[in-house]
Design a protein around this motif. Sequence first.
Motif, PDB file in Angstrom:
ATOM      1  N   GLU A 236       0.808  -1.215   0.000  1.00 40.96           N
ATOM      2  CA  GLU A 236       0.000   0.000   0.000  1.00 40.96           C
ATOM      3  C   GLU A 236       0.842   1.266   0.000  1.00 40.96           C
ATOM      4  O   GLU A 236       0.299   2.368   0.077  1.00 40.96           O
ATOM      5  N   ARG A 237       2.167   1.137  -0.106  1.00 41.80           N
ATOM      6  CA  ARG A 237       3.029   2.320  -0.035  1.00 41.80           C
ATOM      7  C   ARG A 237       4.274   2.115  -0.892  1.00 41.80           C
ATOM      8  O   ARG A 237       4.702   0.988  -1.149  1.00 41.80           O
ATOM      9  N   ALA A 238       4.810   3.205  -1.386  1.00 47.70           N
ATOM     10  CA  ALA A 238       6.003   3.141  -2.233  1.00 47.70           C
ATOM     11  C   ALA A 238       6.636   4.515  -2.307  1.00 47.70           C
ATOM     12  O   ALA A 238       5.984   5.540  -2.100  1.00 47.70           O
ATOM     13  N   ILE A 239       7.931   4.535  -2.591  1.00 48.22           N
ATOM     14  CA  ILE A 239       8.656   5.780  -2.838  1.00 48.22           C
ATOM     15  C   ILE A 239       9.138   5.751  -4.282  1.00 48.22           C
ATOM     16  O   ILE A 239       9.773   4.789  -4.716  1.00 48.22           O
ATOM     17  N   LEU A 240       8.831   6.805  -5.030  1.00 51.82           N
ATOM     18  CA  LEU A 240       9.263   6.910  -6.419  1.00 51.82           C
ATOM     19  C   LEU A 240      10.404   7.916  -6.520  1.00 51.82           C
ATOM     20  O   LEU A 240      10.445   8.901  -5.778  1.00 51.82           O
ATOM     21  N   ALA A 241      11.313   7.674  -7.435  1.00 55.77           N
ATOM     22  CA  ALA A 241      12.422   8.604  -7.654  1.00 55.77           C
ATOM     23  C   ALA A 241      12.727   8.667  -9.136  1.00 55.77           C
ATOM     24  O   ALA A 241      12.410   7.749  -9.901  1.00 55.77           O
ATOM     25  N   ALA A 242      13.329   9.766  -9.546  1.00 53.19           N
ATOM     26  CA  ALA A 242      13.599   9.966 -10.973  1.00 53.19           C
ATOM     27  C   ALA A 242      14.792   9.149 -11.456  1.00 53.19           C
ATOM     28  O   ALA A 242      14.868   8.790 -12.625  1.00 53.19           O
ATOM     29  N   LYS A 243      15.734   8.840 -10.556  1.00 45.88           N
ATOM     30  CA  LYS A 243      16.956   8.160 -10.973  1.00 45.88           C
ATOM     31  C   LYS A 243      17.123   6.858 -10.197  1.00 45.88           C
ATOM     32  O   LYS A 243      16.783   6.775  -9.017  1.00 45.88           O
ATOM     33  N   ASN A 244      17.681   5.852 -10.878  1.00 46.40           N
ATOM     34  CA  ASN A 244      17.938   4.571 -10.228  1.00 46.40           C
ATOM     35  C   ASN A 244      18.897   4.725  -9.055  1.00 46.40           C
ATOM     36  O   ASN A 244      18.779   4.023  -8.045  1.00 46.40           O
ATOM     37  N   LYS A 245      19.857   5.653  -9.180  1.00 42.90           N
ATOM     38  CA  LYS A 245      20.829   5.867  -8.092  1.00 42.90           C
ATOM     39  C   LYS A 245      20.120   6.325  -6.826  1.00 42.90           C
ATOM     40  O   LYS A 245      20.482   5.907  -5.711  1.00 42.90           O
ATOM     41  N   ASP A 246      19.095   7.180  -6.983  1.00 41.24           N
ATOM     42  CA  ASP A 246      18.347   7.635  -5.802  1.00 41.24           C
ATOM     43  C   ASP A 246      17.605   6.480  -5.144  1.00 41.24           C
ATOM     44  O   ASP A 246      17.547   6.384  -3.911  1.00 41.24           O
TER      45      ASP A 246
END
Length: 239
Positions: free
Chosen positions: A160-170
Amino acid sequence: MAKILQVCKLIVWDECTMAYKRSLEALDRTLKDLRDNKKYFWWAMILLSGDFRQTLPVIPRSTVADELNACLKSSNLWRYVKTLQLTTNKRVFLQQDETANVFVKQLLDIRNNKVAVDTLTGFITLPTDFCYITDSKEELIQRVFPDIAQQFNNHKWLGERAILAAKNKDIEDLNATIQTFLPGQLVSSKSVDTVMNQDDVLNYPTEFLNSLELPGLPPHNLQLKVGTVVIMLRNINEP
């Protein structure tokens, strides 16, 4: 793969807007060669899925004209594409979640330049109920995954939760930080870093092999704890 492409009737190309027109044209030529037929895509149905409000990866030293000329719509094959638009948000429709409906509208307003812009900074002004701004990576993790040390085995809770980021390194940095909150010791699993042919040792030193980060494969030094949730992108040991 060639045998699969020879008989498949439908090819789904997700996030197609992140590809260049030459990729689409290369697929067309490949299907023609594999099926020994000069018809476009040899009548295989190609489903191009994506949001054209997204942009292509930046081409070094490119201009706007270069970017536009490289996109899928600039290909000669685009005239054979029939455009269909999705209009129903399934999450809102199935769950009857009005807050999600408001969030969707806010996202569309941002994409369509319908939000206020600060004249001094040039930045947009987010609605007050749009999101919560965190001051650090640790605070972000605590907001999204509170009590993760006790909940990391609860797959429903994690789903039910997730963190999205623009770069794979992040994402890699976030994953490493999240693991520090989990109980237990880190276990390192390293990939094979020697060549089979000893004549190639000078061409492929161990340091070079250790530095390779291949898409779809784990890093050279994969560090996990017992109970860490992972996603298998590829099964190398297929039946």
